[in-house]
Design a protein around this motif. Structure first.
Motif, PDB file in Angstrom:
ATOM      1  N   LEU A 205      44.947 -40.959 190.165  1.00  0.00           N
ATOM      2  CA  LEU A 205      43.620 -40.675 189.953  1.00  0.00           C
ATOM      3  C   LEU A 205      43.397 -39.368 189.419  1.00  0.00           C
ATOM      4  CD1 LEU A 205      40.849 -41.757 191.503  1.00  0.00           C
ATOM      5  CD2 LEU A 205      41.251 -40.131 193.387  1.00  0.00           C
ATOM      6  N   PHE A 206      44.169 -38.358 189.639  1.00  0.00           N
ATOM      7  CA  PHE A 206      43.913 -36.977 189.109  1.00  0.00           C
ATOM      8  C   PHE A 206      44.875 -36.716 188.119  1.00  0.00           C
ATOM      9  CE2 PHE A 206      40.327 -36.313 191.487  1.00  0.00           C
ATOM     10  CZ  PHE A 206      40.536 -36.535 192.731  1.00  0.00           C
ATOM     11  N   GLN A 207      45.515 -37.732 187.353  1.00  0.00           N
ATOM     12  CA  GLN A 207      46.778 -37.513 186.351  1.00  0.00           C
ATOM     13  C   GLN A 207      47.856 -36.809 187.025  1.00  0.00           C
ATOM     14  OE1 GLN A 207      44.349 -36.373 182.997  1.00  0.00           O
ATOM     15  NE2 GLN A 207      42.879 -37.646 183.832  1.00  0.00           N
ATOM     16  N   GLN A 208      48.085 -37.002 188.190  1.00  0.00           N
ATOM     17  CA  GLN A 208      49.173 -36.101 188.900  1.00  0.00           C
ATOM     18  C   GLN A 208      49.868 -36.816 189.966  1.00  0.00           C
ATOM     19  OE1 GLN A 208      46.514 -33.267 190.603  1.00  0.00           O
ATOM     20  NE2 GLN A 208      46.991 -31.651 189.356  1.00  0.00           N
TER      21      GLN A 208
ATOM     22  N   GLN B 211      47.430 -37.021 195.943  1.00  0.00           N
ATOM     23  CA  GLN B 211      47.156 -35.773 196.846  1.00  0.00           C
ATOM     24  C   GLN B 211      48.155 -35.796 198.022  1.00  0.00           C
ATOM     25  OE1 GLN B 211      45.665 -33.058 195.936  1.00  0.00           O
ATOM     26  NE2 GLN B 211      44.485 -33.941 194.017  1.00  0.00           N
TER      27      GLN B 211
ATOM     28  N   ALA C 275      46.357 -35.644 201.187  1.00  0.00           N
ATOM     29  CA  ALA C 275      45.623 -36.983 201.680  1.00  0.00           C
ATOM     30  C   ALA C 275      46.554 -38.036 202.090  1.00  0.00           C
ATOM     31  CB  ALA C 275      44.885 -37.567 200.466  1.00  0.00           C
TER      32      ALA C 275
ATOM     33  N   TYR D 167      39.521 -37.587 197.449  1.00  0.00           N
ATOM     34  CA  TYR D 167      38.415 -36.859 196.635  1.00  0.00           C
ATOM     35  C   TYR D 167      38.243 -35.417 197.070  1.00  0.00           C
ATOM     36  CZ  TYR D 167      36.959 -41.716 196.073  1.00  0.00           C
ATOM     37  OH  TYR D 167      36.839 -42.861 195.387  1.00  0.00           O
TER      38      TYR D 167
ATOM     39  N   GLU E  33      40.545 -33.213 198.123  1.00  0.00           N
ATOM     40  CA  GLU E  33      41.853 -32.413 197.699  1.00  0.00           C
ATOM     41  C   GLU E  33      41.522 -32.207 195.989  1.00  0.00           C
ATOM     42  OE1 GLU E  33      44.694 -30.835 199.035  1.00  0.00           O
ATOM     43  OE2 GLU E  33      43.155 -31.140 200.779  1.00  0.00           O
ATOM     44  N   GLY E  34      41.108 -33.164 195.355  1.00  0.00           N
ATOM     45  CA  GLY E  34      41.086 -33.083 193.923  1.00  0.00           C
ATOM     46  C   GLY E  34      39.806 -31.965 193.861  1.00  0.00           C
TER      47      GLY E  34
ATOM     48  N   ASP F 151      41.325 -28.571 194.269  1.00  0.00           N
ATOM     49  CA  ASP F 151      42.300 -28.202 193.241  1.00  0.00           C
ATOM     50  C   ASP F 151      41.313 -27.520 192.071  1.00  0.00           C
ATOM     51  OD1 ASP F 151      44.782 -30.767 193.170  1.00  0.00           O
ATOM     52  OD2 ASP F 151      44.482 -28.979 194.348  1.00  0.00           O
TER      53      ASP F 151
ATOM     54  N   THR G 165      37.231 -33.654 181.911  1.00  0.00           N
ATOM     55  CA  THR G 165      38.231 -34.735 181.570  1.00  0.00           C
ATOM     56  C   THR G 165      39.010 -35.077 182.721  1.00  0.00           C
ATOM     57  OG1 THR G 165      40.016 -33.068 181.106  1.00  0.00           O
ATOM     58  CG2 THR G 165      38.535 -33.884 178.924  1.00  0.00           C
ATOM     59  N   ARG G 166      39.290 -34.373 183.580  1.00  0.00           N
ATOM     60  CA  ARG G 166      40.166 -34.798 184.647  1.00  0.00           C
ATOM     61  C   ARG G 166      39.675 -35.114 186.222  1.00  0.00           C
ATOM     62  NH1 ARG G 166      45.843 -31.741 186.634  1.00  0.00           N
ATOM     63  NH2 ARG G 166      46.269 -32.897 184.346  1.00  0.00           N
ATOM     64  N   TYR G 167      38.466 -34.145 186.216  1.00  0.00           N
ATOM     65  CA  TYR G 167      37.730 -34.275 187.563  1.00  0.00           C
ATOM     66  C   TYR G 167      36.524 -35.050 187.732  1.00  0.00           C
ATOM     67  CZ  TYR G 167      41.780 -31.257 189.151  1.00  0.00           C
ATOM     68  OH  TYR G 167      42.945 -30.686 189.335  1.00  0.00           O
TER      69      TYR G 167
ATOM     70  N   VAL H 161      36.153 -38.786 187.390  1.00  0.00           N
ATOM     71  CA  VAL H 161      36.729 -39.620 188.480  1.00  0.00           C
ATOM     72  C   VAL H 161      35.547 -40.175 189.429  1.00  0.00           C
ATOM     73  CG1 VAL H 161      38.027 -39.554 190.598  1.00  0.00           C
ATOM     74  CG2 VAL H 161      39.099 -38.794 188.702  1.00  0.00           C
ATOM     75  N   TYR H 162      34.937 -38.957 189.719  1.00  0.00           N
ATOM     76  CA  TYR H 162      33.794 -38.995 190.662  1.00  0.00           C
ATOM     77  C   TYR H 162      32.363 -39.850 190.007  1.00  0.00           C
ATOM     78  CZ  TYR H 162      36.374 -35.568 192.978  1.00  0.00           C
ATOM     79  OH  TYR H 162      37.507 -35.122 193.409  1.00  0.00           O
TER      80      TYR H 162
END
Lengths: 222, 221
Positions: free
Chosen positions: A51-54, A67, A70, B95, B97-98, B101, B130-132, B135-136
């Protein structure tokens, strides 16, 4: 289709280890797919699974969960390791966040210079002895139960044991002034699922060594 | 005796701000006790009020809660901002936690050496776009609903709005390529409790200023 949870990470502890502990303690069998090369990591990135490339990534119950917190929250909730109500959950969360902070400090060590490592190791020992372990020692002493919260085995107990063992790897006699924690360590280590996880051949990972660090650096280009 | 929650922190956003947002969004009135000197912090520590000697600390429902995540989870659970079941909570957690970060990345800019700040900020803005944010944007596009999870306001929406506004403070046009986030921002900002919190005179805190840093560092170090 419910299969075993599948963990995607490096063949090392890192941020996945607490997840392995929790699944193991809950008696849940899981599979692991280790990232060993940059190519494998890039393939995973391109698959859109992250989801966040991690990583960590855990495939569980039809979800591709990312995450760490989560994932841990979900497993704890699903397997009844998260207390019986909001207030017990609040205490479990507070205790878990404390051990997470302590273990987080230890996790950084292999990535640091020798000089920083020495300084931080001393800080970790001091924090364990004066900030963190006294809290859990007191909690156990005050209620006299076997477990931290609600007189029932929970995620907080699993993570505390994980933290104790991790700090002991830094300083074997760290529990010398903490009799409650010594007894706690003995009790929790003997819970069958945990006892099994602590035996050689389990999916528990060893501390990071130079080879592991070199591989992680290579995969992430750092 | 239950009174209003009481927040113990410095008079700044820091790690307490998401908690202020969530209480405000839930329509919960709260009090604040600001730490102004190192002695204020020491007093809380010696009183045994801080489980791990750290703030934030929130007095709520007879507990002295510490650890930002624990506090946020409790408030979200209590005020029904945490989804209806485990799976919704899992999505909300991912969501949130992203966003946490991204928040860390932004706030860490203050502590970069002066000659590295600009470059660091550019990297952070790049990650945001580009990353966050994609997503949303994609989540909202996928279900076409007003809220991120379960067609109902949750802590994920509150936190997303908070972060959007934070990033906009550094780059006002950051949402240029995210039409759904733009309308999300407008709609969510208009929810009465949130609209009130966004008005001057609310307990929302201002961005950190360079001149404040020495004073704050002195309290914590």
């Amino acid at each position: 289709m419910a299969g075993k949870p599948k963990l995607y990470y490096f063949d090392g502890r890192g941020k996945m280890e607490s997840i392995r502990w929790l699944l193991a303690a809950a008696g849940v069998e899981f599979e692991e797919k280790f990232l060993e090369t940059r190519e494998q990591y890039e393939k995973l990135l391109q698959s859109g699974s992250l989801l966040f490339q991690q990583v960590p990534l855990v495939e569980i119950d039809g979800m591709k969960m990312v995450q760490t917190r989560a994932i841990l929250n979900y497993i704890a909730g699903k397997y009844n390791l998260y207390g019986k109500d909001l207030k017990e959950r609040a205490w479990i969360d507070m205790y878990v966040e404390g051990t997470t902070d302590l273990m987080g400090m230890i996790m950084q060590l292999p990535l640091q210079s020798a000089e920083m490592r020495e300084k931080n190791l001393a800080l970790i020992i001091e924090r364990a002895k004066t900030r963190y372990f006294p809290v859990y020692e007191k909690a156990l002493k005050d209620h006299g139960h076997d477990y931290l919260v609600g007189n029932k085995f929970s995620w907080a107990d699993i993570q505390l044991l994980e933290a104790i063992l991790m700090v002991e790897e830094c300083k074997p006699d760290i529990l010398s002034a903490f009799p409650q924690l010594q007894a706690f360590k003995g009790r929790i280590s003997n819970i069958p699922t945990i006892k099994k996880f602590l035996q050689p051949g389990s999916q528990r990972k060893p501390p990071a060594d130079d080879k592991y660090i070199a591989n992680v650096r290579k995969i992430f280009n750092i | 005796m239950s009174g209003k929650p009481r927040l113990h922190y410095v008079n700044a956003r820091g790690r307490m701000e998401p908690i202020r947002w969530l209480l405000a969004a839930a329509g919960v009135e709260f009090e604040e006790a600001f730490l102004e000197t190192k002695d204020d912090l020491k007093k809380l520590q010696t009183n045994g009020d801080l489980l791990f000697q750290q703030v934030p600390m929130v007095e709520i429902d007879g507990m002295k809660m510490v650890q930002t995540r624990a506090i946020l989870s409790y408030i979200a659970g209590k005020y029904n901002l945490y989804g209806k079941d485990l799976k919704e909570r899992a999505l909300i957690d991912m969501y949130v936690e992203g966003l946490a970060d991204l928040n860390e990345l932004i706030t860490s800019n203050f502590f970069q050496p002066a000659d590295k700040k600009e470059e660091h900020l550019a990297t952070v803005m790049d990650k945001a776009t580009t990353r966050y944010f994609p997503v949303y944007e994609k989540v909202l596009k996928g279900h076409g609903q007003d809220f991120l999870v379960g067609n109902k306001l949750s802590r994920a929406d509150v936190q997303l709005l908070e972060i959007i506004l934070l990033v906009e403070e550094s780059k006002p046009d950051i949402l240029a390529k995210f039409p759904l986030l733009q309308s999300f921002k407008a709609k969510t900002s208009n929810i009465p409790n949130i609209k009130k919190f966004l008005q001057p005179g609310s307990q929302r805190k201002l961005p950190l200023q360079e001149k404040d840093i020495p004073r704050l560092m002195q309290i914590f170090h």
